[in-house]
Design a protein around this motif. Structure first.
Motif, PDB file in Angstrom:
ATOM      1  N   PHE A  75       0.835  -1.196   0.000  1.00 58.91           N
ATOM      2  CA  PHE A  75       0.000   0.000   0.000  1.00 58.91           C
ATOM      3  C   PHE A  75       0.870   1.246   0.000  1.00 58.91           C
ATOM      4  CE2 PHE A  75      -3.193  -2.553   2.744  1.00 58.91           C
ATOM      5  CZ  PHE A  75      -3.659  -3.207   1.624  1.00 58.91           C
ATOM      6  N   ALA A  76       0.388   2.286  -0.630  1.00 58.13           N
ATOM      7  CA  ALA A  76       1.012   3.611  -0.595  1.00 58.13           C
ATOM      8  C   ALA A  76       2.498   3.569  -0.937  1.00 58.13           C
ATOM      9  CB  ALA A  76       0.791   4.261   0.771  1.00 58.13           C
ATOM     10  N   GLY A  77       2.859   2.793  -1.958  1.00 63.89           N
ATOM     11  CA  GLY A  77       4.247   2.733  -2.409  1.00 63.89           C
ATOM     12  C   GLY A  77       5.166   1.880  -1.553  1.00 63.89           C
ATOM     13  N   ARG A  78       4.636   1.269  -0.517  1.00 67.02           N
ATOM     14  CA  ARG A  78       5.467   0.404   0.328  1.00 67.02           C
ATOM     15  C   ARG A  78       5.420  -1.026  -0.191  1.00 67.02           C
ATOM     16  NH1 ARG A  78       2.943   2.884   5.732  1.00 67.02           N
ATOM     17  NH2 ARG A  78       1.134   2.136   4.614  1.00 67.02           N
ATOM     18  N   ALA A  79       6.363  -1.830   0.260  1.00 75.36           N
ATOM     19  CA  ALA A  79       6.398  -3.240  -0.129  1.00 75.36           C
ATOM     20  C   ALA A  79       5.257  -3.998   0.549  1.00 75.36           C
ATOM     21  CB  ALA A  79       7.741  -3.859   0.264  1.00 75.36           C
ATOM     22  N   ALA A  80       4.802  -5.051  -0.089  1.00 73.73           N
ATOM     23  CA  ALA A  80       3.772  -5.908   0.497  1.00 73.73           C
ATOM     24  C   ALA A  80       4.301  -6.543   1.775  1.00 73.73           C
ATOM     25  CB  ALA A  80       3.377  -6.988  -0.498  1.00 73.73           C
ATOM     26  N   PHE A  85      -1.404  -6.232   1.848  1.00 76.46           N
ATOM     27  CA  PHE A  85      -1.001  -6.377   0.452  1.00 76.46           C
ATOM     28  C   PHE A  85      -2.230  -6.350  -0.442  1.00 76.46           C
ATOM     29  CE2 PHE A  85      -1.569 -10.649   2.122  1.00 76.46           C
ATOM     30  CZ  PHE A  85      -2.251 -11.330   1.122  1.00 76.46           C
ATOM     31  N   ALA A  86      -1.996  -6.164  -1.717  1.00 76.08           N
ATOM     32  CA  ALA A  86      -3.062  -6.155  -2.713  1.00 76.08           C
ATOM     33  C   ALA A  86      -2.687  -7.107  -3.839  1.00 76.08           C
ATOM     34  CB  ALA A  86      -3.280  -4.750  -3.259  1.00 76.08           C
ATOM     35  N   LEU A  87      -3.671  -7.877  -4.293  1.00 75.70           N
ATOM     36  CA  LEU A  87      -3.490  -8.751  -5.449  1.00 75.70           C
ATOM     37  C   LEU A  87      -4.060  -8.035  -6.663  1.00 75.70           C
ATOM     38  CD1 LEU A  87      -4.839 -12.061  -3.870  1.00 75.70           C
ATOM     39  CD2 LEU A  87      -2.472 -11.279  -3.986  1.00 75.70           C
ATOM     40  N   VAL A  88      -3.280  -7.964  -7.718  1.00 74.71           N
ATOM     41  CA  VAL A  88      -3.742  -7.353  -8.961  1.00 74.71           C
ATOM     42  C   VAL A  88      -3.854  -8.463 -10.000  1.00 74.71           C
ATOM     43  CG1 VAL A  88      -3.271  -5.643 -10.749  1.00 74.71           C
ATOM     44  CG2 VAL A  88      -2.586  -5.187  -8.379  1.00 74.71           C
ATOM     45  N   LEU A  89      -5.059  -8.637 -10.533  1.00 75.00           N
ATOM     46  CA  LEU A  89      -5.320  -9.678 -11.524  1.00 75.00           C
ATOM     47  C   LEU A  89      -5.857  -9.036 -12.795  1.00 75.00           C
ATOM     48  CD1 LEU A  89      -6.551 -11.101  -8.555  1.00 75.00           C
ATOM     49  CD2 LEU A  89      -5.937 -12.973 -10.073  1.00 75.00           C
ATOM     50  N   VAL A  90      -5.492  -9.603 -13.943  1.00 73.70           N
ATOM     51  CA  VAL A  90      -5.936  -9.079 -15.232  1.00 73.70           C
ATOM     52  C   VAL A  90      -6.740 -10.155 -15.939  1.00 73.70           C
ATOM     53  CG1 VAL A  90      -5.217  -8.116 -17.445  1.00 73.70           C
ATOM     54  CG2 VAL A  90      -3.924  -7.573 -15.374  1.00 73.70           C
ATOM     55  N   SER A  91      -7.959  -9.776 -16.361  1.00 75.42           N
ATOM     56  CA  SER A  91      -8.864 -10.680 -17.065  1.00 75.42           C
ATOM     57  C   SER A  91      -8.360 -10.926 -18.481  1.00 75.42           C
ATOM     58  CB  SER A  91     -10.259 -10.055 -17.110  1.00 75.42           C
ATOM     59  OG  SER A  91     -11.083 -10.718 -18.032  1.00 75.42           O
ATOM     60  N   ASP A  92      -8.691 -12.074 -19.031  1.00 77.67           N
ATOM     61  CA  ASP A  92      -8.266 -12.416 -20.392  1.00 77.67           C
ATOM     62  C   ASP A  92      -9.109 -11.745 -21.463  1.00 77.67           C
ATOM     63  OD1 ASP A  92     -10.632 -13.858 -20.249  1.00 77.67           O
ATOM     64  OD2 ASP A  92      -9.768 -15.729 -20.961  1.00 77.67           O
ATOM     65  N   GLY A  93     -10.000 -10.879 -21.093  1.00 80.90           N
ATOM     66  CA  GLY A  93     -10.784 -10.177 -22.098  1.00 80.90           C
ATOM     67  C   GLY A  93     -12.127  -9.714 -21.594  1.00 80.90           C
ATOM     68  N   GLU A  94     -12.733 -10.448 -20.684  1.00 82.30           N
ATOM     69  CA  GLU A  94     -14.052 -10.097 -20.187  1.00 82.30           C
ATOM     70  C   GLU A  94     -13.940  -9.181 -18.970  1.00 82.30           C
ATOM     71  OE1 GLU A  94     -17.858 -12.392 -18.188  1.00 82.30           O
ATOM     72  OE2 GLU A  94     -16.443 -13.531 -19.402  1.00 82.30           O
ATOM     73  N   ALA A  95     -14.689  -8.090 -18.979  1.00 78.82           N
ATOM     74  CA  ALA A  95     -14.750  -7.212 -17.811  1.00 78.82           C
ATOM     75  C   ALA A  95     -15.590  -7.901 -16.743  1.00 78.82           C
ATOM     76  CB  ALA A  95     -15.381  -5.880 -18.188  1.00 78.82           C
ATOM     77  N   LEU A  96     -15.161  -7.775 -15.508  1.00 75.78           N
ATOM     78  CA  LEU A  96     -15.893  -8.397 -14.407  1.00 75.78           C
ATOM     79  C   LEU A  96     -16.317  -7.335 -13.399  1.00 75.78           C
ATOM     80  CD1 LEU A  96     -13.636 -11.516 -13.725  1.00 75.78           C
ATOM     81  CD2 LEU A  96     -15.852 -11.471 -14.865  1.00 75.78           C
ATOM     82  N   ARG A 130      -4.777  -6.788   7.255  1.00 76.25           N
ATOM     83  CA  ARG A 130      -4.949  -7.395   8.575  1.00 76.25           C
ATOM     84  C   ARG A 130      -4.306  -6.540   9.675  1.00 76.25           C
ATOM     85  NH1 ARG A 130      -2.946 -12.220   5.673  1.00 76.25           N
ATOM     86  NH2 ARG A 130      -4.760 -13.371   4.989  1.00 76.25           N
ATOM     87  N   ALA A 131      -3.888  -5.337   9.326  1.00 72.64           N
ATOM     88  CA  ALA A 131      -3.201  -4.474  10.286  1.00 72.64           C
ATOM     89  C   ALA A 131      -4.152  -3.861  11.311  1.00 72.64           C
ATOM     90  CB  ALA A 131      -2.434  -3.381   9.556  1.00 72.64           C
TER      91      ALA A 131
END
Length: 135
Positions: A75-80, A85-96, A130-131
């Motif tokens: 978060f905010a430029g810091r390391a996970a 932390f945040a998970l970033v996932l990219v769809s194969d084409g379909e918007a969800l 979880r902080a």
């Protein structure tokens, strides 16, 4: 004919144990043949474990959409960290749309709330904090 005293006392014989085992094995085989997932482990929301899975594909069990884990960020430029932390996932084409989803991976299911973070709805994020306080 020989009578086993233990079997007579408990009502459990070698034959009933073998029959029960065969029944369980048959049910598991039938479920697998029918495409039913009998047992599938859950993946923990663990930044280190998921960080090693960056670049791997998950499948949304509700829609069948394939999602690639693009990053495990802090978060905010810091390391996970283990607690933030945040998970970033990219769809194969379909918007969800935003929703709680079960993402299937060969190593197990990951259950997360994903929300779109780009205008096209193809890049989604799951935030783990979880902080107990602000990020």
């Amino acid at each position: 004919m020989t009578t086993n005293r233990t079997a007579a006392a408990t009502g459990v014989t070698r034959r009933t144990v073998l029959a029960a085992g065969a029944g369980v094995a048959g049910a598991v085989s039938l479920g697998a043949a029918a495409g039913v997932q009998v047992l599938f482990p859950e993946l923990p929301l663990d930044a280190d474990l998921l960080g090693r899975m960056v670049g791997q594909t998950f499948v949304d069990t509700q829609t069948g959409t394939r999602l690639v884990l693009d990053a495990v960020d802090g978060f905010a430029g810091r390391a996970a960290t283990a607690s933030q932390f945040a998970l970033v996932l990219v769809s194969d084409g379909e918007a969800l749309p935003a929703a709680t989803r079960t993402l299937r991976h060969p190593d197990g299911d990951l259950r997360v709330y994903l929300g779109p973070v780009t205008a096209d709805g193809r890049t989604l994020e799951a935030v783990v904090n979880r902080a107990g306080g602000a990020a």
